[in-house]
Motif scaffolding. Structure first.
Motif, PDB file in Angstrom:
ATOM      1  N   GLU A 225       3.253 -23.107  13.120  1.00  0.00           N
ATOM      2  CA  GLU A 225       2.194 -24.073  12.853  1.00  0.00           C
ATOM      3  C   GLU A 225       2.661 -25.469  13.268  1.00  0.00           C
ATOM      4  OE1 GLU A 225      -0.791 -23.536  11.864  1.00  0.00           O
ATOM      5  OE2 GLU A 225      -0.797 -21.576  10.863  1.00  0.00           O
ATOM      6  N   GLN A 226       1.763 -26.244  13.857  1.00  0.00           N
ATOM      7  CA  GLN A 226       2.111 -27.629  14.171  1.00  0.00           C
ATOM      8  C   GLN A 226       2.411 -28.395  12.896  1.00  0.00           C
ATOM      9  OE1 GLN A 226      -0.761 -29.544  16.699  1.00  0.00           O
ATOM     10  NE2 GLN A 226       0.486 -29.051  18.490  1.00  0.00           N
ATOM     11  N   ASN A 227       1.556 -28.169  11.882  1.00  0.00           N
ATOM     12  CA  ASN A 227       1.786 -28.768  10.576  1.00  0.00           C
ATOM     13  C   ASN A 227       1.742 -27.645   9.525  1.00  0.00           C
ATOM     14  OD1 ASN A 227       1.825 -30.072   8.179  1.00  0.00           O
ATOM     15  ND2 ASN A 227       0.031 -31.378   8.577  1.00  0.00           N
ATOM     16  N   PRO A 228       2.933 -27.143   9.133  1.00  0.00           N
ATOM     17  CA  PRO A 228       2.978 -25.997   8.218  1.00  0.00           C
ATOM     18  C   PRO A 228       2.229 -26.238   6.903  1.00  0.00           C
ATOM     19  CG  PRO A 228       5.149 -26.435   9.126  1.00  0.00           C
ATOM     20  CD  PRO A 228       4.266 -27.607   9.516  1.00  0.00           C
ATOM     21  N   ALA A 229       2.082 -27.524   6.517  1.00  0.00           N
ATOM     22  CA  ALA A 229       1.388 -27.824   5.266  1.00  0.00           C
ATOM     23  C   ALA A 229      -0.133 -27.685   5.433  1.00  0.00           C
ATOM     24  CB  ALA A 229       1.744 -29.233   4.801  1.00  0.00           C
ATOM     25  N   ARG A 230      -0.614 -27.779   6.668  1.00  0.00           N
ATOM     26  CA  ARG A 230      -2.041 -27.609   6.944  1.00  0.00           C
ATOM     27  C   ARG A 230      -2.220 -26.579   8.051  1.00  0.00           C
ATOM     28  NH1 ARG A 230      -4.843 -32.011   4.568  1.00  0.00           N
ATOM     29  NH2 ARG A 230      -6.737 -31.265   5.588  1.00  0.00           N
ATOM     30  N   PRO A 231      -1.970 -25.321   7.710  1.00  0.00           N
ATOM     31  CA  PRO A 231      -1.961 -24.272   8.732  1.00  0.00           C
ATOM     32  C   PRO A 231      -3.339 -24.043   9.364  1.00  0.00           C
ATOM     33  CG  PRO A 231      -1.801 -23.315   6.537  1.00  0.00           C
ATOM     34  CD  PRO A 231      -1.679 -24.794   6.368  1.00  0.00           C
ATOM     35  N   THR A 232      -3.337 -23.807  10.652  1.00  0.00           N
ATOM     36  CA  THR A 232      -4.578 -23.472  11.350  1.00  0.00           C
ATOM     37  C   THR A 232      -4.520 -22.066  11.954  1.00  0.00           C
ATOM     38  OG1 THR A 232      -3.711 -24.505  13.352  1.00  0.00           O
ATOM     39  CG2 THR A 232      -5.117 -25.869  11.947  1.00  0.00           C
ATOM     40  N   ARG A 233      -3.313 -21.549  12.137  1.00  0.00           N
ATOM     41  CA  ARG A 233      -3.173 -20.201  12.713  1.00  0.00           C
ATOM     42  C   ARG A 233      -3.214 -19.143  11.622  1.00  0.00           C
ATOM     43  NH1 ARG A 233       0.377 -21.462  17.958  1.00  0.00           N
ATOM     44  NH2 ARG A 233      -1.219 -20.345  19.118  1.00  0.00           N
ATOM     45  N   LEU A 234      -2.398 -19.367  10.600  1.00  0.00           N
ATOM     46  CA  LEU A 234      -2.221 -18.387   9.535  1.00  0.00           C
ATOM     47  C   LEU A 234      -2.763 -19.030   8.259  1.00  0.00           C
ATOM     48  CD1 LEU A 234      -1.117 -15.602   9.347  1.00  0.00           C
ATOM     49  CD2 LEU A 234       1.178 -16.523   9.140  1.00  0.00           C
ATOM     50  N   VAL A 235      -4.050 -18.807   7.998  1.00  0.00           N
ATOM     51  CA  VAL A 235      -4.685 -19.545   6.910  1.00  0.00           C
ATOM     52  C   VAL A 235      -4.746 -18.721   5.626  1.00  0.00           C
ATOM     53  CG1 VAL A 235      -6.072 -20.904   8.530  1.00  0.00           C
ATOM     54  CG2 VAL A 235      -7.033 -18.824   7.527  1.00  0.00           C
ATOM     55  N   THR A 236      -4.723 -19.441   4.504  1.00  0.00           N
ATOM     56  CA  THR A 236      -4.862 -18.808   3.199  1.00  0.00           C
ATOM     57  C   THR A 236      -6.347 -18.637   2.906  1.00  0.00           C
ATOM     58  OG1 THR A 236      -2.863 -19.942   2.471  1.00  0.00           O
ATOM     59  CG2 THR A 236      -4.280 -19.032   0.751  1.00  0.00           C
ATOM     60  N   VAL A 237      -6.730 -17.456   2.447  1.00  0.00           N
ATOM     61  CA  VAL A 237      -8.119 -17.205   2.097  1.00  0.00           C
ATOM     62  C   VAL A 237      -8.242 -17.230   0.585  1.00  0.00           C
ATOM     63  CG1 VAL A 237     -10.053 -15.587   2.299  1.00  0.00           C
ATOM     64  CG2 VAL A 237      -8.334 -15.710   4.112  1.00  0.00           C
ATOM     65  N   ARG A 238      -9.162 -18.030   0.102  1.00  0.00           N
ATOM     66  CA  ARG A 238      -9.353 -18.097  -1.360  1.00  0.00           C
ATOM     67  C   ARG A 238      -9.696 -16.715  -1.884  1.00  0.00           C
ATOM     68  NH1 ARG A 238     -11.301 -23.420  -3.897  1.00  0.00           N
ATOM     69  NH2 ARG A 238     -12.118 -22.019  -5.483  1.00  0.00           N
ATOM     70  N   GLY A 239      -9.060 -16.332  -2.974  1.00  0.00           N
ATOM     71  CA  GLY A 239      -9.339 -15.023  -3.522  1.00  0.00           C
ATOM     72  C   GLY A 239      -8.250 -14.022  -3.166  1.00  0.00           C
ATOM     73  N   GLY A 240      -7.132 -14.519  -2.625  1.00  0.00           N
ATOM     74  CA  GLY A 240      -5.965 -13.654  -2.572  1.00  0.00           C
ATOM     75  C   GLY A 240      -5.600 -13.009  -1.268  1.00  0.00           C
ATOM     76  N   GLY A 241      -5.502 -13.790  -0.196  1.00  0.00           N
ATOM     77  CA  GLY A 241      -5.038 -13.171   1.033  1.00  0.00           C
ATOM     78  C   GLY A 241      -4.802 -14.170   2.140  1.00  0.00           C
ATOM     79  N   TYR A 242      -4.578 -13.639   3.338  1.00  0.00           N
ATOM     80  CA  TYR A 242      -4.328 -14.473   4.502  1.00  0.00           C
ATOM     81  C   TYR A 242      -5.179 -13.971   5.676  1.00  0.00           C
ATOM     82  CZ  TYR A 242      -0.212 -16.081   1.963  1.00  0.00           C
ATOM     83  OH  TYR A 242       0.635 -16.615   1.028  1.00  0.00           O
ATOM     84  N   ARG A 243      -5.426 -14.891   6.610  1.00  0.00           N
ATOM     85  CA  ARG A 243      -6.147 -14.501   7.824  1.00  0.00           C
ATOM     86  C   ARG A 243      -5.494 -15.160   9.027  1.00  0.00           C
ATOM     87  NH1 ARG A 243     -11.375 -16.039   6.680  1.00  0.00           N
ATOM     88  NH2 ARG A 243     -10.966 -18.019   7.731  1.00  0.00           N
ATOM     89  N   PHE A 244      -5.275 -14.368  10.066  1.00  0.00           N
ATOM     90  CA  PHE A 244      -4.697 -14.884  11.299  1.00  0.00           C
ATOM     91  C   PHE A 244      -5.834 -15.302  12.213  1.00  0.00           C
ATOM     92  CE2 PHE A 244      -2.953 -14.046  15.652  1.00  0.00           C
ATOM     93  CZ  PHE A 244      -1.976 -15.030  15.641  1.00  0.00           C
ATOM     94  N   GLU A 245      -5.839 -16.589  12.607  1.00  0.00           N
ATOM     95  CA  GLU A 245      -6.938 -17.102  13.426  1.00  0.00           C
ATOM     96  C   GLU A 245      -6.623 -17.080  14.917  1.00  0.00           C
ATOM     97  OE1 GLU A 245      -9.672 -17.565  12.046  1.00  0.00           O
ATOM     98  OE2 GLU A 245      -9.558 -18.683  10.159  1.00  0.00           O
ATOM     99  N   GLY A 246      -5.389 -16.758  15.239  1.00  0.00           N
ATOM    100  CA  GLY A 246      -5.003 -16.694  16.653  1.00  0.00           C
ATOM    101  C   GLY A 246      -4.162 -17.871  17.078  1.00  0.00           C
TER     102      GLY A 246
END
Ligand code: CA
Length: 247
Positions: free
Chosen positions: A226-247
């Motif tokens: 991530e360019q800014n690990p504190a504000r991820p755009t590739r590997l995002v946290t999904v509310r409700g318990g998971g993660y999503r890879f955006e590419g």
């Protein structure tokens, strides 16, 4: 019967180094792992652990944290620089876990005392299976050098045949579990993946799993991609318990 026998023999020639200073626990570990067919060596302090690891080159190390001479954190840090052996740490306190799986120490897995021998054996076998898979895939990639399977997401590229990840053309060093997790995300781009699902599919631990392991590895991947690990755009946290890879 044939199945039972092959399951028993699966790790027949694998050697395990146990580092535990508590005699009763050390004895129990040796007994139970030998019963599974492993070749077991045991030592009771950190310096002896370094020596044994260097001379015997075990296939896996079970490493206690509180040890005389050198503690388990130090032993793990030193061995990490010298060899790629899987290390399963035994922790006595919950507040040690972040350090155990953190970048500084980098254990492959951990168990919190008290644990059952059944759970220990399951974790040991899971680690050894992972190592075997990596070896098999490495072997295959040498044979099939011409048919690379590559996944690309902008400046991020995953060469599945060579198990090599590049960012902006530069190879990024990843531990086997980080690589496996990244590939799993890449193969499920755009899907919300729960921690439990990730644990089950990437680590294969079933109900033994601890979802904090997923969080820690996601944190490491973000630091690397991530360019800014504190504000991820590739590997995002999904509310409700998971993660999503955006590419
Ligand atoms: Ca101890």
């Amino acid at each position: 019967m044939a199945d039972l026998k092959s399951a028993y023999n699966e790790f027949m020639s694998e050697s395990i180094l146990i580092v535990e200073d508590e005699p009763a626990l050390q004895e129990t570990l040796v007994y139970n792992l030998e019963k599974q067919g492993f070749m077991v060596t045991a030592v009771g302090d950190g310096r002896a652990a370094l020596e044994a690891a260097r001379t015997a080159a075990p296939d896996l190390i079970v490493l206690d944290i509180m040890l005389p001479e050198l503690d388990g954190f130090e032993v793990c840090k030193i061995l990490r620089k010298e060899m790629s052996v899987p290390i399963l740490m035994l922790t006595a306190r919950d507040d040690e876990i972040d350090r155990v799986v953190g970048l500084e120490v980098g254990a492959d897995d951990y168990l919190t005392k008290p644990f059952s021998m059944r759970e220990l054996i399951a974790r040991v076998k899971a680690q050894l299976r992972r190592t075997q898979l990596v070896r098999e895939e490495l072997g295959r990639s040498q044979v099939q050098e011409t048919s690379h399977k590559i996944l690309t997401f902008d400046d991020l590229s995953l060469d599945l045949t060579r198990r090599e990840v590049t960012l902006g053309g530069t190879v990024v060093a990843l531990k086997p579990q980080e690589y496996d997790l990244l590939v799993f995300f890449a193969e499920h781009k755009g899907q919300m993946l729960t921690r439990e699902f990730i644990l089950e599919r990437v680590w294969g631990w079933g109900y033994f799993g601890d979802s904090r392991t997923v969080d820690v590895h996601v944190r490491w991947l973000r630091q690397k991609f991530e360019q800014n690990p504190a504000r991820p755009t590739r590997l995002v946290t999904v509310r409700g318990g998971g993660y999503r890879f955006e590419g």
